[in-house]
Design a protein around this motif. Sequence first.
Motif, PDB file in Angstrom:
ATOM      1  N   SER A  60      38.550  47.964  34.600  1.00  0.00           N
ATOM      2  CA  SER A  60      39.088  48.855  35.306  1.00  0.00           C
ATOM      3  C   SER A  60      38.237  50.199  35.733  1.00  0.00           C
ATOM      4  O   SER A  60      37.268  50.305  35.143  1.00  0.00           O
ATOM      5  N   GLU A  61      38.538  50.753  36.890  1.00  0.00           N
ATOM      6  CA  GLU A  61      37.578  51.860  37.646  1.00  0.00           C
ATOM      7  C   GLU A  61      37.821  52.889  36.427  1.00  0.00           C
ATOM      8  O   GLU A  61      36.916  53.881  36.390  1.00  0.00           O
ATOM      9  N   HIS A  62      38.975  53.294  36.174  1.00  0.00           N
ATOM     10  CA  HIS A  62      39.606  54.561  35.405  1.00  0.00           C
ATOM     11  C   HIS A  62      39.574  54.176  33.959  1.00  0.00           C
ATOM     12  O   HIS A  62      39.869  53.094  33.340  1.00  0.00           O
ATOM     13  N   MET A  94      47.546  53.343  36.963  1.00  0.00           N
ATOM     14  CA  MET A  94      48.947  53.208  36.906  1.00  0.00           C
ATOM     15  C   MET A  94      49.389  51.552  36.715  1.00  0.00           C
ATOM     16  O   MET A  94      50.534  51.303  36.232  1.00  0.00           O
ATOM     17  N   GLU A  95      48.265  50.712  36.729  1.00  0.00           N
ATOM     18  CA  GLU A  95      48.671  49.215  36.624  1.00  0.00           C
ATOM     19  C   GLU A  95      49.358  48.863  35.384  1.00  0.00           C
ATOM     20  O   GLU A  95      50.174  48.116  35.294  1.00  0.00           O
ATOM     21  N   HIS A  96      48.820  49.608  34.263  1.00  0.00           N
ATOM     22  CA  HIS A  96      49.428  49.106  33.041  1.00  0.00           C
ATOM     23  C   HIS A  96      50.472  50.061  32.289  1.00  0.00           C
ATOM     24  O   HIS A  96      50.520  50.061  31.217  1.00  0.00           O
ATOM     25  N   PHE A  97      50.729  51.133  33.289  1.00  0.00           N
ATOM     26  CA  PHE A  97      51.687  52.044  32.596  1.00  0.00           C
ATOM     27  C   PHE A  97      53.050  51.834  32.037  1.00  0.00           C
ATOM     28  O   PHE A  97      53.118  52.234  30.921  1.00  0.00           O
ATOM     29  N   VAL A 146      44.368  45.797  24.704  1.00  0.00           N
ATOM     30  CA  VAL A 146      45.343  45.992  23.609  1.00  0.00           C
ATOM     31  C   VAL A 146      44.512  45.921  22.220  1.00  0.00           C
ATOM     32  O   VAL A 146      44.447  46.937  21.314  1.00  0.00           O
ATOM     33  N   ALA A 147      43.464  45.157  22.160  1.00  0.00           N
ATOM     34  CA  ALA A 147      42.598  45.141  20.994  1.00  0.00           C
ATOM     35  C   ALA A 147      41.771  46.248  20.927  1.00  0.00           C
ATOM     36  O   ALA A 147      41.452  46.957  19.754  1.00  0.00           O
TER      37      ALA A 147
END
Length: 230
Positions: A60-62, A94-97, A146-147
Motif C-alpha cells: 500500500s502507498e499509505h 480506504m481499501e481496507h476500511f 492482519v498479522a
Amino acid sequence: MAIKINSKIVSYKVLTEDDKKQPSESCNDDKINDVESMHENLERPEMLLGSTYKIKTPQSEHALYITINDMVLNMGTEHEERRPYEVFINSKNMEHFQWVLALTRVISAVFRKGGDACFLVEELKAVFDPKGGYFKKGGVFMPSLVAEIGCAIESHMKLIGMLKDNELDEHQKKLIAEKRKQFEEKNKTEADDDNNFPKKALLCGKCQTKALVLMDGCMTCLSCGDSKCG
C-alpha cells in the motif's frame, strides 16, 4: 462478654500475643477483593493513556496508524497496572476500511471484557493472506497485514507488561555477532540493503526473519540464534 455458640465445636486454638498482632485472613481477603480488574462495566474515564504504532507495507502507498489506549487500574497502589481498553486504526487508504473498522471494534470489545486478552496476538499473527505476504524492513516476513497488526498489539502488550519480552541477552547477542562475523569473513558476502543480513540468507522458521545461513555444517539463524544442531 458472653457469646452464644449455636454450631458444634470441632476444634479450638488459644490465641497468643503474636497472633493478635497479625492481621486476620478476613482483612487480607478484603484487600484482595478491593483490587480492581478489567471488566465490561468499567466506566471509561475522560482521558486514557495511549501509544500509536506505524505500519508501512509494500502493498500500500499509505501507512496505517494503530492507536491503543490503556486504562490504569488501581492507580497509586501496589496493584497498579495498565490494561488495553480500545484500539483505533487510521489510514488514507480506504481499501481496507470495512474490515479494519470491524476488527478494531471486535478487539476493543475483547479488551473491555477483561481476562487474558493475550491470545489475540497469536490469533492475528496466524492469519495468512492468500495473495502472499511480504518482508518488512529488517528481513522479518509478515504473512498478512492482519498479522502485522497483531505484531503491533504484541509490542504494546510487552510495553505495558502484559507479555514477557523474550529478547536475547547480551551474551547471546555477542555470540550471534561473532558467528555473523565468521560467516561473512569465510564467505566474503555482503549484507542485503533491506534486511542487513547476508543476501543468500534463508527464512528462519522460528523468528520469521531472512537470516538463516549454513555455518559449520549446520543451519543457524543470525537474528534469533536458533540452530538445527542445538
